[in-house]
Design an enzyme around this catalytic site. Structure first.
Site, short mmCIF file in Angstrom:
data_model
loop_
_atom_site.label_atom_id
_atom_site.label_comp_id
_atom_site.label_asym_id
_atom_site.label_seq_id
_atom_site.Cartn_x
_atom_site.Cartn_y
_atom_site.Cartn_z
CG HIS A 8 -2.41 5.73 -6.02
ND1 HIS A 8 -2.68 5.71 -4.66
CD2 HIS A 8 -1.65 4.63 -6.25
CE1 HIS A 8 -2.12 4.64 -4.12
NE2 HIS A 8 -1.47 3.99 -5.06
CE LYS A 12 -1.91 7.30 -13.61
NZ LYS A 12 -0.83 6.88 -12.76
CB THR A 34 4.76 4.02 -12.92
OG1 THR A 34 4.13 5.23 -12.51
CG2 THR A 34 5.33 3.30 -11.70
CB THR A 37 3.01 8.50 -13.63
OG1 THR A 37 1.93 7.96 -12.86
CG2 THR A 37 3.51 9.80 -13.00
N GLY A 55 2.02 0.94 -13.39
CA GLY A 55 1.94 0.38 -12.04
C GLY A 55 1.29 -1.00 -11.98
CG ASP A 60 4.23 -1.02 -8.11
OD1 ASP A 60 3.98 -1.65 -9.15
OD2 ASP A 60 3.83 -1.39 -6.98
CG ASP A 80 -6.97 8.46 -3.87
OD1 ASP A 80 -7.26 8.98 -2.77
OD2 ASP A 80 -7.80 8.15 -4.73
CG HIS A 87 -5.86 -0.76 -11.06
ND1 HIS A 87 -7.09 -0.24 -10.70
CD2 HIS A 87 -5.20 0.25 -11.70
CE1 HIS A 87 -7.17 1.01 -11.11
NE2 HIS A 87 -6.04 1.34 -11.72
CG ASP A 90 0.68 -1.29 -0.71
OD1 ASP A 90 0.43 -0.20 -0.16
OD2 ASP A 90 0.85 -2.34 -0.08
NE ARG A 96 9.58 -4.40 3.30
CZ ARG A 96 10.62 -4.85 2.59
NH1 ARG A 96 11.83 -4.76 3.06
NH2 ARG A 96 10.43 -5.39 1.41
#
Length: 142
Positions: A8, A12, A34, A37, A55, A60, A80, A87, A90, A96
């Protein structure tokens, strides 16, 4: 190993610091990140990083597709938890997917440090532990 890096915006700088500390470990592996990053980490470390889109543009989700295809061995997603912006990626969907595929996911500096130290010692050979039919080197069935 194939390792993915995501952070996030407010994390960074932490990701850069982590990559600098573990540069000698990371340079032995294939690194994905991403877009933003990856660019920042490459600029500070000189590591060769395969960059996805940023992202907010779906980077992501590209990494998520790699997780679903069982193409990654470790994910470091420095998130974070207090002030993430709408934006930003997640972590829940990636978490998952990692749980489905039994892929380790570090979400903070402490867990990332532990996992990267294990990688350095050759102790994060989880594919053999989780499924002995997988080769630890290429993720393909033996």
């Amino acid at each position: 190993m194939n390792i993915a890096l995501i952070a996030h915006d407010k994390k960074k700088s932490d990701m850069i610091g982590l990559a600098v500390r573990f540069k000698d470990v990371l340079k032995k592996h294939k690194i994905f990140a991403t877009g933003t990053t990856g660019t920042l980490v490459m600029g500070e470390t000189g590591l060769n990083i395969i960059r996805m889109k940023s992202g907010p543009l779906g980077g992501d989700q590209q990494i998520g597709a790699m997780i679903a295809a069982n193409e990654l061995d470790l994910i470091v997603f420095l998130r974070d938890p207090l002030t993430a912006q709408p934006h930003e990626p997640d972590v829940s969907a990636l978490l998952r997917l990692c749980d489905v595929q039994n892929i380790p996911l570090a979400t903070n500096l402490a867990s990332a440090d532990v996992m990267l130290r294990a990688v350095d010692r050759g102790e994060l050979d989880w594919r053999k532990q989780v499924n002995p039919l997988y080769s630890a080197h290429d993720g393909e069935k033996a």
